[in-house]
Design a protein around this motif. Structure first.
Motif, mmCIF file in Angstrom:
data_model
loop_
_atom_site.group_PDB
_atom_site.id
_atom_site.type_symbol
_atom_site.label_atom_id
_atom_site.label_comp_id
_atom_site.label_asym_id
_atom_site.label_seq_id
_atom_site.Cartn_x
_atom_site.Cartn_y
_atom_site.Cartn_z
ATOM 1 N N GLU A 69 39.093 33.741 41.922
ATOM 2 C CA GLU A 69 40.486 33.641 41.490
ATOM 3 C C GLU A 69 41.285 34.777 42.132
ATOM 4 N N ALA A 70 42.596 34.580 42.252
ATOM 5 C CA ALA A 70 43.454 35.614 42.852
ATOM 6 C C ALA A 70 43.297 36.960 42.140
ATOM 7 N N ASN A 94 49.778 43.342 49.321
ATOM 8 C CA ASN A 94 50.378 42.348 48.432
ATOM 9 C C ASN A 94 51.651 41.737 49.014
ATOM 10 N N ARG A 130 48.934 42.443 41.494
ATOM 11 C CA ARG A 130 49.066 41.180 42.223
ATOM 12 C C ARG A 130 50.521 40.775 42.274
ATOM 13 N N ILE A 171 49.593 35.599 45.613
ATOM 14 C CA ILE A 171 49.114 34.375 44.959
ATOM 15 C C ILE A 171 49.378 33.163 45.866
ATOM 16 N N HIS A 224 46.735 33.381 48.604
ATOM 17 C CA HIS A 224 45.435 32.994 48.053
ATOM 18 C C HIS A 224 45.323 31.469 47.980
ATOM 19 N N THR A 225 46.393 30.821 47.556
ATOM 20 C CA THR A 225 46.387 29.358 47.506
ATOM 21 C C THR A 225 46.184 28.789 48.907
#
Lengths: 169, 263
Positions: free
Chosen positions: B89-90, B100, B240, B245, B248-249
């Motif tokens: 997971e992120a 970031n 984060r 995010i 990451h996706t």
């Protein structure tokens, strides 16, 4: 280290088989001349080949591993053939054999410059490359990053050809 | 592989030391992995063709370094490198806050590359002396490749700083924006005392941080003027952002589309 004559003969055969495997990205040179084979050893029925990557992120690593396993498997000298990626010792440009350097040159790649400077700083990685086509040293670095991780792009002012250099690392 | 008295195989480490080593490995690996993905976004859209090639090559190097580090970690924790890279997971990522931020403009990427490469060089010089032999060997090899990255980052920093007013302003703005988050590369690790005691990390993070500041502050202050005092924070690797995010996706999309598939 076992040094019985029988083992020596087996190892010799293995090295000569490995020398038949071309580098996947530059097929003119084989894995032994490229210097990426670190060590070959037998432990009981297991044959282990140590593979020293030229660059850590080299995408050809998996192909080399497969080809080594396939070719050495055909010899039926061990139950298991294992290829272990290792960074100890690190692969450096000096590991390319004189034959390998010549093979690179013949296929249009300038071999890495053998700098006299110890370590690896700017001075060590940027010396003038010799044009593989005409031998001129009147060349300029166009880009230290090339089409693969291990290649840099140069231009020769004498024969006006772009060429690639196997990067010094 | 030869083993000197100070170099011990990981199996001799106790549970606390193994946990601390895992934390160290994942922090370095995640840094390399995430910056590699951000920089790979320049492929095809860099300001000039030569930079398309250079940035892509550098990004590939960084992701390759991450792969090798994830493999060391997988060996230590009996896990799988691909699972660690693409199956988390992120919130489980431990990269520094510097990573970031979204790619931004070219000057922004140049500023980040300079901050990151200079810090990474300080960290690698310590890791190359780690008592964990596989990590020391890998760090030694990484140092040789990073020589090219540092040349690239230094050259671009100089080019923008000495170029047009616009380029210099953009660079200065990016350095100011990233300065505090860059410190987080040296954020203290939970198991740091153990790491230092066991020689896994030969110097504590605050010492590496001081060494890095001594190198980069004089260079950057010529460009931006005085930079604020800044120190790494405890949560420097736990923050984060929406940008991350999103990334990451992106980088888990293919792996997530067919879990467990082999290629």
């Amino acid at each position: 280290m076992v040094s019985a004559p029988a083992i020596d003969a087996r190892e010799e055969l293995i090295w000569s088989e490995l020398a038949k495997i071309p580098d996947p990205e530059i097929p003119a040179i084989n894995l032994v001349d490229l210097g990426v084979i670190g060590d070959v050893r037998f432990e009981a029925d297991r044959l282990t080949v140590e593979l020293l990557p030229t660059f850590i992120g080299c995408p050809a690593l998996a192909i080399m591993q497969e080809q080594i396993i396939e070719r050495l498997g055909l010899l039926e000298m061990a139950d298991t053939v294992e290829v272990k990626v290792s960074f100890d010792p690190p692969w450096t440009s000096e590991r390319i054999t004189p034959t390998g350097r010549e093979r690179l040159r013949l296929s249009g790649f300038a071999p890495p410059v053998m700098a006299v400077i110890e370590g690896l700083d700017e001075l060590a990685v940027l010396p003038v490359a010799e044009c593989p086509f005409c031998g001129s040293r009147s060349t300029t670095l166009e880009n230290p990053f090339g089409p693969t991780l291990c290649r840099a792009i140069y231009h020769c002012a004498t024969c006006r050809q772009p060429f690639e250099q196997f990067k010094r690392v | 592989m030869t083993e000197s008295a100070s170099v011990r195989p990981a199996r001799d480490l106790d549970t606390a030391a193994r946990g601390a080593l895992a934390e160290l490995l994942i922090s370095v690996a995640d840094d390399e992995f995430v910056i590699g993905f951000w920089d790979s976004e320049w492929t095809g859209i860099a300001p000039m063709l030569e930079e398309d090639v250079a940035t892509s090559s550098i990004a590939q190097d960084e992701i390759g370094h991450a792969r090798a580090l994830y493999e060391l970690l997988a060996e230590l924790t009996d896990d799988d490198a691909d699972r660690i890279a693409f199956g988390r997971e992120a919130g489980a990522f431990r990269h520094a806050a510097l990573l970031n931020h979204a790619r931004g403009g070219w000057a922004f990427s140049v500023a980040r590359r300079y901050l990151y490469e200079s810090a990474d060089a300080v960290r690698l010089s310590a890791l190359a002396r780690s008592s964990h032999a596989p990590l020391a060997a890998l760090a030694g090899k990484m140092q040789r490749e990073e020589t090219y990255h540092r040349m690239h980052a230094d050259a671009w920093l100089g080019r923008l700083a000495d170029g047009s007013r616009d380029g210099r302003d953009r660079l200065a703005g990016a350095v100011e924006c990233l300065w505090l988050d860059a410190q987080q590369i040296f954020a203290p690790l939970g198991g740091e005392e153990t790491l230092v005691r066991e020689g896994l990390l030969p110097q504590p993070m605050h010492a590496l941080h001081a060494s890095w500041q001594g190198q980069v502050r004089p260079v950057l202050e010529l460009i931006v003027g005085e930079l604020p005092a800044a120190a790494p924070a405890r949560d420097g690797r736990r923050r984060r952002t929406d940008d991350f995010i999103w990334l990451h996706t992106e980088f888990t999309t293919v792996a997530g589309s067919e879990v467990g598939a082999t290629w």
